[in-house]
Scaffold this motif. Structure first.
Motif, mmCIF file in Angstrom:
data_model
loop_
_atom_site.group_PDB
_atom_site.id
_atom_site.type_symbol
_atom_site.label_atom_id
_atom_site.label_comp_id
_atom_site.label_asym_id
_atom_site.label_seq_id
_atom_site.Cartn_x
_atom_site.Cartn_y
_atom_site.Cartn_z
ATOM 1 N N SER A 134 0.905 -1.124 0.033
ATOM 2 C CA SER A 134 0.047 0.105 -0.017
ATOM 3 C C SER A 134 0.884 1.292 -0.051
ATOM 4 O O SER A 134 2.122 1.093 0.171
ATOM 5 C CB SER A 134 -0.962 -0.165 1.163
ATOM 6 O OG SER A 134 -0.084 0.039 2.368
ATOM 7 N N ARG B 109 -2.876 -6.411 5.556
ATOM 8 C CA ARG B 109 -2.398 -4.947 5.833
ATOM 9 C C ARG B 109 -1.004 -4.806 6.469
ATOM 10 O O ARG B 109 -0.532 -3.835 6.036
ATOM 11 C CB ARG B 109 -3.477 -4.266 6.809
ATOM 12 C CG ARG B 109 -3.373 -2.751 6.859
ATOM 13 C CD ARG B 109 -4.497 -2.173 8.008
ATOM 14 N NE ARG B 109 -4.026 -0.847 8.263
ATOM 15 C CZ ARG B 109 -3.390 -0.495 8.936
ATOM 16 N NH1 ARG B 109 -2.532 -0.851 9.542
ATOM 17 N NH2 ARG B 109 -3.331 1.134 9.211
ATOM 18 N N TRP C 295 -8.348 -4.833 1.734
ATOM 19 C CA TRP C 295 -7.228 -5.984 2.019
ATOM 20 C C TRP C 295 -7.913 -7.322 1.912
ATOM 21 O O TRP C 295 -7.421 -8.474 1.463
ATOM 22 C CB TRP C 295 -6.578 -5.746 3.289
ATOM 23 C CG TRP C 295 -5.338 -4.706 3.279
ATOM 24 C CD1 TRP C 295 -5.610 -3.310 3.808
ATOM 25 C CD2 TRP C 295 -4.342 -4.824 2.813
ATOM 26 N NE1 TRP C 295 -4.347 -2.736 3.602
ATOM 27 C CE2 TRP C 295 -3.450 -3.630 2.692
ATOM 28 C CE3 TRP C 295 -3.706 -5.809 1.828
ATOM 29 C CZ2 TRP C 295 -2.059 -3.042 2.514
ATOM 30 C CZ3 TRP C 295 -2.338 -5.474 1.274
ATOM 31 C CH2 TRP C 295 -1.727 -4.309 1.551
ATOM 32 N N ASN D 162 -0.344 -10.824 1.178
ATOM 33 C CA ASN D 162 -1.368 -9.697 0.912
ATOM 34 C C ASN D 162 -2.332 -9.331 1.917
ATOM 35 O O ASN D 162 -3.600 -9.676 1.991
ATOM 36 C CB ASN D 162 -1.929 -10.218 -0.390
ATOM 37 C CG ASN D 162 -1.109 -10.442 -1.279
ATOM 38 O OD1 ASN D 162 -0.382 -9.643 -1.884
ATOM 39 N ND2 ASN D 162 -0.769 -11.765 -1.708
ATOM 40 N N CYS E 291 -4.926 -1.830 -0.665
ATOM 41 C CA CYS E 291 -3.888 -2.507 -1.567
ATOM 42 C C CYS E 291 -3.744 -2.090 -2.838
ATOM 43 O O CYS E 291 -4.920 -2.046 -3.814
ATOM 44 C CB CYS E 291 -4.121 -4.119 -1.234
ATOM 45 S SG CYS E 291 -2.938 -5.007 -2.164
#
Length: 208
Positions: A36, A145, A101, A143, A44
């Motif tokens: 991010s 946060r 996310w 993948n 994302c």
């Protein structure tokens, strides 16, 4: 350190060359980044599929795995990019327009699940190390946060001073290992940035 809204309070971010120099001068060898941006931590915009080989997996098998992911994404009209991890594996990177996310992780889990279901003798989608012998673990857990992956062009804290090197897909077949690009040969072997333009790719995940 940058103050941000929300639960973090502040985060560490490098926005300029001077920032990167300061990080290097502090003795940092590896830089790992989130998927991010500083101004949008809740969404994302860069998905990573990390191919992590178990014992007995050959390099051509890892390359084939990366191409398998590329082709699966291309079938959904998604353009992906590839880089050597600088360790043992390959990262397939998917630039996307900001998504939350949960959506990003659910998408990657579905892609990996389909690959594992089609070729269970070659791939595994679980972290359990005992399941990895002779197989490639496709790590989609990066993948989320708080997760990170090694940054493009970052050095690795490993013997030989390997670099996590972005490549063009046409270059991948000429590689022999994930750590063959180093601080000594990267500039000579990679005269142009194979990821030039990745920041201009604006694509959305499929709705289903």
């Amino acid at each position: 350190r940058h103050e941000v809204a929300g639960k973090d309070g502040d985060v560490i971010a490098a926005e300029t060359v001077d920032d990167l120099v300061a990080i290097m001068q502090s003795g940092t060898l590896e830089i790992h980044v989130r998927g991010s941006r500083l101004d949008s931590l809740e969404t994302c915009d860069r998905i990573v599929f990390d191919l992590d080989p178990g014992e007995g997996v050959t390099w051509p098998q890892i390359v084939a795995g990366a191409r398998e992911i590329r082709d699966r994404l291309a079938a959904q009209k998604l353009e992906s990019f590839v880089k050597l991890s600088g360790g043992k594996g390959i990262h397939v990177v998917l630039p996307i327009v900001d998504v939350d996310w949960d959506t990003a992780k659910n998408f990657t889990q579905k892609v990996v699940g389909e690959i594992v279901a089609d070729s269970p003798q070659r791939y595994v989608g679980k972290m359990t190390k005992s399941l990895r012998d002779g197989k490639i673990f496709i790590d989609y857990f990066r993948n989320s946060r708080e997760a990170t992956s090694v940054a493009p062009y970052s050095t690795r804290a490993r013997p030989g001073a390997a670099v996590s090197a972005p490549l063009g897909w046409e270059q991948l077949g000429r590689t022999k290992s994930a750590d063959e690009y180093t601080v000594l040969n990267l500039k000579k072997r990679c005269r142009a940035d194979p990821w030039d333009g990745i920041g201009k790719v604006r694509q959305k995940l499929p709705s289903k």
